[in-house]
Design a protein around this motif. Structure first.
Motif, PDB file in Angstrom:
ATOM      1  N   PHE A 422       0.866  -1.178   0.000  1.00  0.00           N
ATOM      2  CA  PHE A 422       0.000   0.000   0.000  1.00  0.00           C
ATOM      3  C   PHE A 422       0.902   1.226   0.000  1.00  0.00           C
ATOM      4  N   THR A 423       0.327   2.375  -0.304  1.00  0.00           N
ATOM      5  CA  THR A 423       1.100   3.612  -0.352  1.00  0.00           C
ATOM      6  C   THR A 423       1.083   4.274   1.024  1.00  0.00           C
ATOM      7  N   PRO A 424       2.218   4.326   1.703  1.00  0.00           N
ATOM      8  CA  PRO A 424       2.237   4.915   3.048  1.00  0.00           C
ATOM      9  C   PRO A 424       1.856   6.395   3.006  1.00  0.00           C
ATOM     10  N   ASP A 425       0.943   6.767   3.880  1.00  0.00           N
ATOM     11  CA  ASP A 425       0.511   8.156   3.980  1.00  0.00           C
ATOM     12  C   ASP A 425       0.585   8.554   5.449  1.00  0.00           C
ATOM     13  N   ILE A 448       5.840  -4.320  15.579  1.00  0.00           N
ATOM     14  CA  ILE A 448       5.355  -2.993  15.193  1.00  0.00           C
ATOM     15  C   ILE A 448       4.187  -3.190  14.235  1.00  0.00           C
ATOM     16  N   CYS A 449       3.016  -2.750  14.664  1.00  0.00           N
ATOM     17  CA  CYS A 449       1.788  -2.936  13.891  1.00  0.00           C
ATOM     18  C   CYS A 449       1.400  -1.632  13.191  1.00  0.00           C
ATOM     19  N   ILE A 450       1.000  -1.762  11.948  1.00  0.00           N
ATOM     20  CA  ILE A 450       0.585  -0.599  11.161  1.00  0.00           C
ATOM     21  C   ILE A 450      -0.946  -0.554  11.106  1.00  0.00           C
ATOM     22  N   PHE A 451      -1.500   0.610  11.368  1.00  0.00           N
ATOM     23  CA  PHE A 451      -2.947   0.825  11.361  1.00  0.00           C
ATOM     24  C   PHE A 451      -3.295   1.982  10.429  1.00  0.00           C
ATOM     25  N   SER A 458     -17.880  -0.321   8.661  1.00  0.00           N
ATOM     26  CA  SER A 458     -17.977  -1.565   9.410  1.00  0.00           C
ATOM     27  C   SER A 458     -16.612  -1.976   9.965  1.00  0.00           C
ATOM     28  N   ARG A 459     -16.604  -2.466  11.170  1.00  0.00           N
ATOM     29  CA  ARG A 459     -15.384  -2.964  11.807  1.00  0.00           C
ATOM     30  C   ARG A 459     -15.459  -4.456  12.062  1.00  0.00           C
ATOM     31  N   ASN A 460     -16.626  -5.053  11.815  1.00  0.00           N
ATOM     32  CA  ASN A 460     -16.832  -6.446  12.197  1.00  0.00           C
ATOM     33  C   ASN A 460     -15.810  -7.367  11.516  1.00  0.00           C
ATOM     34  N   GLY A 461     -15.129  -8.164  12.324  1.00  0.00           N
ATOM     35  CA  GLY A 461     -14.133  -9.096  11.814  1.00  0.00           C
ATOM     36  C   GLY A 461     -12.754  -8.497  11.637  1.00  0.00           C
ATOM     37  N   GLU A 462     -12.631  -7.183  11.772  1.00  0.00           N
ATOM     38  CA  GLU A 462     -11.346  -6.525  11.602  1.00  0.00           C
ATOM     39  C   GLU A 462     -10.560  -6.549  12.923  1.00  0.00           C
ATOM     40  N   ILE A 463      -9.232  -6.581  12.798  1.00  0.00           N
ATOM     41  CA  ILE A 463      -8.390  -6.367  13.965  1.00  0.00           C
ATOM     42  C   ILE A 463      -8.269  -4.862  14.150  1.00  0.00           C
ATOM     43  N   VAL A 464      -8.531  -4.407  15.356  1.00  0.00           N
ATOM     44  CA  VAL A 464      -8.613  -2.969  15.590  1.00  0.00           C
ATOM     45  C   VAL A 464      -7.798  -2.577  16.818  1.00  0.00           C
ATOM     46  N   LEU A 465      -7.418  -1.316  16.828  1.00  0.00           N
ATOM     47  CA  LEU A 465      -6.849  -0.704  18.023  1.00  0.00           C
ATOM     48  C   LEU A 465      -7.974   0.108  18.644  1.00  0.00           C
ATOM     49  N   THR A 466      -8.312  -0.228  19.909  1.00  0.00           N
ATOM     50  CA  THR A 466      -9.460   0.434  20.541  1.00  0.00           C
ATOM     51  C   THR A 466      -9.087   0.987  21.901  1.00  0.00           C
ATOM     52  N   ASP A 519     -18.093   2.661  26.725  1.00  0.00           N
ATOM     53  CA  ASP A 519     -17.724   3.686  25.763  1.00  0.00           C
ATOM     54  C   ASP A 519     -16.508   3.171  24.976  1.00  0.00           C
ATOM     55  N   VAL A 520     -16.723   2.778  23.723  1.00  0.00           N
ATOM     56  CA  VAL A 520     -15.657   2.180  22.921  1.00  0.00           C
ATOM     57  C   VAL A 520     -15.264   3.124  21.793  1.00  0.00           C
ATOM     58  N   ARG A 521     -13.993   3.402  21.703  1.00  0.00           N
ATOM     59  CA  ARG A 521     -13.486   4.211  20.599  1.00  0.00           C
ATOM     60  C   ARG A 521     -12.573   3.333  19.747  1.00  0.00           C
ATOM     61  N   THR A 522     -12.893   3.226  18.481  1.00  0.00           N
ATOM     62  CA  THR A 522     -12.010   2.513  17.559  1.00  0.00           C
ATOM     63  C   THR A 522     -11.012   3.523  17.003  1.00  0.00           C
ATOM     64  N   ILE A 523      -9.751   3.275  17.259  1.00  0.00           N
ATOM     65  CA  ILE A 523      -8.714   4.226  16.869  1.00  0.00           C
ATOM     66  C   ILE A 523      -8.221   3.939  15.453  1.00  0.00           C
ATOM     67  N   GLY A 524      -7.933   2.653  15.172  1.00  0.00           N
ATOM     68  CA  GLY A 524      -7.393   2.322  13.867  1.00  0.00           C
ATOM     69  C   GLY A 524      -7.724   0.908  13.448  1.00  0.00           C
ATOM     70  N   ILE A 525      -7.687   0.665  12.146  1.00  0.00           N
ATOM     71  CA  ILE A 525      -7.907  -0.653  11.549  1.00  0.00           C
ATOM     72  C   ILE A 525      -6.544  -1.234  11.171  1.00  0.00           C
ATOM     73  N   PHE A 526      -6.300  -2.435  11.663  1.00  0.00           N
ATOM     74  CA  PHE A 526      -5.012  -3.087  11.441  1.00  0.00           C
ATOM     75  C   PHE A 526      -4.782  -3.381   9.957  1.00  0.00           C
ATOM     76  N   LYS A 527      -3.548  -3.097   9.488  1.00  0.00           N
ATOM     77  CA  LYS A 527      -3.183  -3.400   8.112  1.00  0.00           C
ATOM     78  C   LYS A 527      -2.156  -4.529   8.025  1.00  0.00           C
ATOM     79  N   CYS A 528      -1.081  -4.441   8.815  1.00  0.00           N
ATOM     80  CA  CYS A 528      -0.060  -5.478   8.758  1.00  0.00           C
ATOM     81  C   CYS A 528       0.946  -5.274   9.881  1.00  0.00           C
ATOM     82  N   VAL A 529       1.808  -6.273  10.049  1.00  0.00           N
ATOM     83  CA  VAL A 529       2.959  -6.173  10.945  1.00  0.00           C
ATOM     84  C   VAL A 529       4.163  -5.793  10.109  1.00  0.00           C
ATOM     85  N   LEU A 530       4.943  -4.840  10.583  1.00  0.00           N
ATOM     86  CA  LEU A 530       6.124  -4.419   9.837  1.00  0.00           C
ATOM     87  C   LEU A 530       7.199  -5.498   9.924  1.00  0.00           C
TER      88      LEU A 530
END
Length: 530
Positions: A422-425, A448-451, A458-466, A519-530
């Motif tokens: 993917f293109t890092p932004d 080191i996990c990239i999010f 939808s977040r269902n089934g995704e690995i997330v940082l919460t 009170d749940v806050r989803t911060i990021g959706i997991f993409k991969c491990v570096l």
């Protein structure tokens, strides 16, 4: 050995090492001692002298690279040392053992050959120069591959040494009674000896300039002012107007830039900056010549600076030689002692070969037993400033606190996320360190996990940082990395969550079940491990 799994990538040397320049050794600093002094030489692991001054030492576990004199000579140092001002010292920014260091020496030496006396490999140039390194499947430097490659090269070298010993016929390394007595007396300091001036032992001839471009190839060694290849810079045809020195009567001595005496096995020419020391007592055996070479090279401590030379002082310099009961030079003792040294060296070499063979077999077995674990070894370089392809690395607290105070969190540093599909932004993606084992086998402790910052969807089934009101023991706080799972029911007013869980991948850990009041806050959706 197959190519590296993740291919190869160029890294700036300054990304991999902190580079520090050595310090000039003045005459006031020339105290005799046991500390290695690293100078502009290509032999003896860069050690040109042993000194007693410990005021400007560099630690073991670093790499020295010459940028003046013998440019580009790189060595791994296993003891603390003083580096001359002709040397750059490379402090690794990553965990480095001896095998990893050995892998780096070859590209450093090769890169250094592009420089010379008039175009020096300064610290600033070295920081910007690049070397190519293997990557693992995660796109990080593959240190496991590096160690295995060096191990294979070591095994190949051991086989070569074994073949050499067999061909040379070194089967018996036991010392004779005379050899044991000679070794014992010299080491115990009980031999008779005296100091003798160089000009009382040798006639001294000075080399004349030989223009390499005007020579033809041949079989005559040309001895020049260098440390490598036993002082031989080239093999040329015999030159009629230059003296051909008899190797059995003469010791060549490079006395400018480097100070090094050698013993040769063939008649030779010498170039400028080289002296020819011819024995006044005529031909000598190889062992006797080696004894004198060792005694002469002890004078190196007097000529550690590149611009110094022994030309003016050489006749007056003194070396220590053994003498017999009548006060005459004891050539017989020299012969016996060097014969003992040779046997001891060959014996230690045989022991080294056996140790290395055993270590290689053990290491190879460990590789096979731990292959899956070895494949996952990865170390990532953290950059202090933004570079193209990099994204910010945050602590978990910083990343999760982003939604609490609405302010941009402060990064730990920047990591290279290019080549991951993917293109890092840096405005869309970020990275954090994982903690604990709850997400094994996909995510390990310390990964080191990239999010990607979560906005909506939808977040269902995704690995997330919460971040939630539920405490997670594995992470020691209310933020966690888990798989998001929700179940919904349909009512007259529409659908609503009937169940929400943050699920670990490791079955040894229990899921975190969230209620409507959480009170749940989803911060990021997991993409991969570096």
């Amino acid at each position: 050995m197959p190519p590296s799994e993740g291919g190869y990538k160029q890294f700036k040397i300054g990304e991999l090492f902190d580079i520090k320049k050595g310090k000039r050794l003045t005459k006031a600093d020339m105290i005799d001692g046991n500390i290695n002094f690293i100078g502009a030489t290509s032999s003896n692991n860069g050690v040109t002298a042993r000194i007693g001054n410990n005021t400007h030492l560099h630690p073991a576990g670093t790499i020295t690279v010459t940028y003046n004199g013998s440019v580009g000579e790189a060595f791994y140092q296993t003891e603390q040392f003083w580096a001359s001002d002709d040397v750059n010292v490379l402090y690794p920014k990553f965990p480095m053992n001896e095998r990893i260091a050995l892998y780096f020496l070859a590209p450093l030496i090769k890169k250094g050959k592009a420089y010379g006396y008039s175009f020096k490999w300064t610290k600033e140039k070295m920081e910007q120069d690049t070397i190519t390194l293997p990557l693992n499947k995660y796109g990080a430097i593959d240190f496991a591959y590096i160690e295995e490659r060096v191990r294979e090269l070591e095994a190949e070298r051991v086989r070569e040494l074994e073949a050499y010993l067999q061909a040379a016929g070194f089967s018996d390394c036991s010392l004779t009674l005379a050899e044991r007595e000679a070794t014992k007396s010299l080491q115990g300091g009980v031999i008779r000896s005296k100091s003798v001036r160089i000009d009382k032992l040798f006639s001294i001839a000075t080399g004349r300039d030989i223009i390499i471009g005007r020579t033809r190839e041949g079989n005559v060694p040309l001895i020049s002012h260098q440390h490598d290849n036993n002082g031989i810079s080239k093999r040329i045809g015999q030159i009629s107007d230059r003296r051909l020195f008899d190797y059995e009567t003469t010791i060549p001595l490079a006395d400018r830039g480097v100070f090094l005496a050698t013993t040769q096995a063939e008649n030779f020419h010498i170039g400028t900056r080289v002296k020819a020391l011819t024995f006044l007592d005529g031909k000598q055996s190889e062992n006797v010549r080696l004894y004198f070479v060792t005694a002469i090279n002890k004078l190196q401590i007097l000529f550690t600076e590149y611009l110094t030379n022994a030309t003016d002082n050489l006749p007056n310099l003194e070396i220590s030689v053994p003498i017999d009961a009548n006060g005459a030079i004891d050539y017989g003792f020299m012969e016996t002692y060097i014969s003992a040294v040779k046997k001891q060296v060959i014996g230690r070499l045989k022991e080294f070969i056996e140790r290395e063979k055993a270590a290689y077999l053990k290491a190879t077995q460990q590789v096979y037993e731990n292959q899956a674990e070895q494949e996952d070894i990865k170390i990532t370089l953290i950059h202090p400033d933004y570079q193209p392809g990099c994204i910010p690395l945050y602590t978990l607290q910083a990343a999760c606190g982003y939604f609490e105070n609405g302010q941009e969190p402060e990064e730990e540093g920047w990591i290279d996320a290019s080549g991951l599909g993917f293109t890092p932004d840096p405005k869309r993606h970020f990275a954090v360190h994982a903690k604990g084992d709850s997400m094994l086998p996909k995510i390990k402790d310390g990964d080191i996990c990239i999010f990607e910052w979560y906005n909506a969807g939808s977040r269902n089934g995704e690995i997330v940082l919460t971040q939630s009101s539920e405490y997670d023991d594995a992470y020691g706080g209310r933020y966690t990395i888990k798989r998001y799972h929700s179940e919904k029911t349909v009512t007259d007013e529409g659908w609503q969550h009937s169940k929400v869980e943050l699920q670990p991948l490791n079955p040894d850990f229990a899921p975190i079940e969230l209620s409507e009041d959480n009170d749940v806050r989803t911060i990021g959706i997991f993409k991969c491990v570096l």
